[in-house]
Design an enzyme around this catalytic site. Structure first.
Site, PDB file in Angstrom:
ATOM      1  N   ARG A   1       1.091  -0.827   0.595  1.00 46.27           N
ATOM      2  CA  ARG A   1       0.075  -0.495   0.008  1.00 46.27           C
ATOM      3  C   ARG A   1       1.504   1.371  -0.188  1.00 46.27           C
ATOM      4  NH1 ARG A   1      -0.541   4.574   2.722  1.00 46.27           N
ATOM      5  NH2 ARG A   1      -0.023   3.595   4.894  1.00 46.27           N
ATOM      6  N   ASP A   2       1.142   1.802   1.238  1.00 45.52           N
ATOM      7  CA  ASP A   2       2.399   2.359   1.251  1.00 45.52           C
ATOM      8  C   ASP A   2       3.492   3.215  -0.106  1.00 45.52           C
ATOM      9  OD1 ASP A   2       3.749   5.433   2.109  1.00 45.52           O
ATOM     10  OD2 ASP A   2       3.889   4.094   4.340  1.00 45.52           O
TER      11      ASP A   2
ATOM     12  N   CYS B   1       7.372  10.156   0.489  1.00 45.79           N
ATOM     13  CA  CYS B   1       5.887  10.616   0.824  1.00 45.79           C
ATOM     14  C   CYS B   1       6.761  11.954  -0.325  1.00 45.79           C
ATOM     15  CB  CYS B   1       6.730  11.122   2.176  1.00 45.79           C
ATOM     16  SG  CYS B   1       5.130  12.991   2.035  1.00 45.79           S
TER      17      CYS B   1
ATOM     18  N   HIS C   1      10.945   6.939   8.123  1.00 41.60           N
ATOM     19  CA  HIS C   1      11.033   6.515   7.132  1.00 41.60           C
ATOM     20  C   HIS C   1      12.862   7.547   6.867  1.00 41.60           C
ATOM     21  CE1 HIS C   1       7.984   7.203   4.224  1.00 41.60           C
ATOM     22  NE2 HIS C   1       6.738   6.728   5.169  1.00 41.60           N
TER      23      HIS C   1
ATOM     24  N   HIS D   1       6.568   4.283  12.711  1.00 38.00           N
ATOM     25  CA  HIS D   1       6.732   4.128  10.869  1.00 38.00           C
ATOM     26  C   HIS D   1       7.780   4.848  10.811  1.00 38.00           C
ATOM     27  CE1 HIS D   1       4.575   3.789   7.666  1.00 38.00           C
ATOM     28  NE2 HIS D   1       4.769   5.012   7.244  1.00 38.00           N
TER      29      HIS D   1
ATOM     30  N   ASN E   1      10.235   4.249   2.829  1.00 35.18           N
ATOM     31  CA  ASN E   1      10.448   3.603   4.580  1.00 35.18           C
ATOM     32  C   ASN E   1      11.713   2.865   4.904  1.00 35.18           C
ATOM     33  OD1 ASN E   1       6.907   4.417   5.199  1.00 35.18           O
ATOM     34  ND2 ASN E   1       6.817   3.255   2.728  1.00 35.18           N
TER      35      ASN E   1
END
Lengths: 309, 309
Positions: B20-21, B245, B214, B212, B254
């Protein structure tokens, strides 16, 4: 945001290895003047210990064959400029140029001693013994590098007592400080803590130790954090993340100085380094080498505001 | 070498966000069958929570416009398959397909709430309120993502009380767990410790939190280590380090699941993941996307023994 934590040192000394360890495996010859400019810019960015070059035989490290020409170009900088010396011949060359800091490089494993030095571990130590003795007689500061402190490409995990033994031998010989190398980048934080604890128990405190992590598996900064939590205050890093190990498959380079400085700055730990100037230096050097820096911080920040200058 | 440390959890749950991300900002459309295969391979590698897709309006995330087609292809896998839902319409779509886990995404800052959701922070919370209430009424598990918990590209450092307030609001609303996002990758370990301590003091224990991170500045794994030391046992990561992002300049992605697994394995922390299969999966996906994985571990290990298969 600067958020100190209570279990960390307030000041860390970065031992910058970009000009030596970072460049030594570059295939295309980097001009001596570019190397000198690199060292100068690193000093201007606030680094206080900059390993300048190596006095190994040019046959083994052709990229650093210009040590005699380079050293005088940077010798007047107001920073510590250690140089690598493999043997008495190398020491002679370094001392003749006025070097006041040298480094020898031992191995924690027999396989790497054989591959890198063509000697057993103890034969290599015996070779360093007169080098260290003569340097100390001249009041020259000696650093002892120890490779393969965690894993070895041929032997796998390296037993901690084996590392402790070679560390003790290097200190007994007269080394002022040691640098514990994770040459193939396999270490994880628990292993770092365990090795540092065993060394401390054997009478080797964090104050005489530096850590030298590679980012092959992305672990370098996490391992550094674990080492700082154990009281280590000297960290090796390479501007822009330059360098790699020719004996480790697909090795990515050293811990990038910029990624380290980003963390230390956020932790409120003083390094005296101007991150913007350091990033600009690494971006400049990446341009000279013709490929992007592997440092995440260099890529993020040079994209923002430090385009090639 | 596996060397556990005493201050860490014995088990960590990885919340895998690659499908997803990781994929949502890919420009070229990834075929639905490739996405399904990616999710299947991740499950076979031992991941137990795999965020599958997003039910946002296709206009905003065209790459995930095939959520209705994808979800049924993976729904039978014996793993948790959370999906992102931005509003009641998204929830309806997810529930119609039988989703049993959903996630909403809030912002800790007004600037990002405006940029990402075109709402104030409180307007966004008000929008999620009926989504969470309806999900909970159906006994559906709800995760609340919170973006910009550490720094914000417009606002700089984000005050900790502001993050605590939105976390409390999401939990009061009925969220079962939260994911604290360092969306632009600027956090350092002391900041992580401080936020987790403030949340704990406000009655929000690490057990309901995921982190979460990065890797924009190379800090993700060091920050994760700091979070584990504070008792966090859920870590978000993206296979192969996929994703970034769009609102953060030169954002790298990520935290790579493989780099995380390498560290956890070395620390003796159980994840149930087969690292070789995971690396092979990310190498396969990198081939589909036509560029190398940014994960250091994927690059090191796929070079060694998991060439494209």
């Amino acid at each position: 945001m600067v958020v100190p934590t209570t279990d960390l040192p307030t000041r860390v000394r970065i031992h910058e290895v970009g000009a030596r360890d970072g460049l030594q495996n570059e295939k295309a010859t980097v001009p001596t003047e570019v190397k000198a400019e690199f060292v100068r810019r690193l000093a201007e960015a606030g680094l206080t210990t900059i390993e300048a070059t190596s006095f190994v035989h040019p046959k083994w490290v052709p990229q650093l064959a210009d040590a005699e020409q380079l050293y005088p170009l940077v010798a007047d900088l107001p920073v510590a400029l250690p140089v690598l010396v493999p043997n008495e011949r190398g020491l002679d060359r370094a001392l003749a140029l006025g070097a006041r800091r040298v480094a020898v490089f031992a191995s924690a494993t027999e396989s790497f001693a054989k591959a890198n030095l063509n000697r057993t571990v103890d034969e290599a130590l015996a070779m360093f013994d007169p080098v260290v003795a003569r340097a100390k007689a001249d009041d020259v500061h000696v650093r002892g590098y120890l490779s393969m402190c965690f894993g070895d490409p041929w032997e796998g995990a390296v037993p901690i007592p084996q590392v402790v033994r070679v560390c003790k031998a290097l200190l007994d010989m007269g080394c002022d400080e040691l640098s514990l190398g994770d040459t193939i980048g396999v270490a994880t934080p628990g292993h770092v803590v365990a090795l540092l604890a065993a060394l401390d128990e054997a009478g080797i405190p964090p104050s005489v130790l530096g850590v030298h992590f590679h980012d092959t598996y992305g672990q370098a900064l996490a391992n550094t954090l674990a080492a700082l939590q154990q009281g280590v205050t000297t960290v090796d890093a390479s501007a822009g993340g330059l360098g790699g190990c020719p004996y480790a498959k697909s090795a990515t380079g050293n811990l990038a100085t910029e990624d380290l400085v980003w963390m230390l700055r956020g932790l409120g730990i003083d390094t005296g380094i101007d991150l913007g100037r350091l990033v600009a230096t690494s971006a400049w050097m990446a341009n000279r080498l013709g490929r992007p820096s592997p440092s995440r911080t260099v890529r993020a920040l040079s994209h923002e505001d430090t385009e090639e200058q």
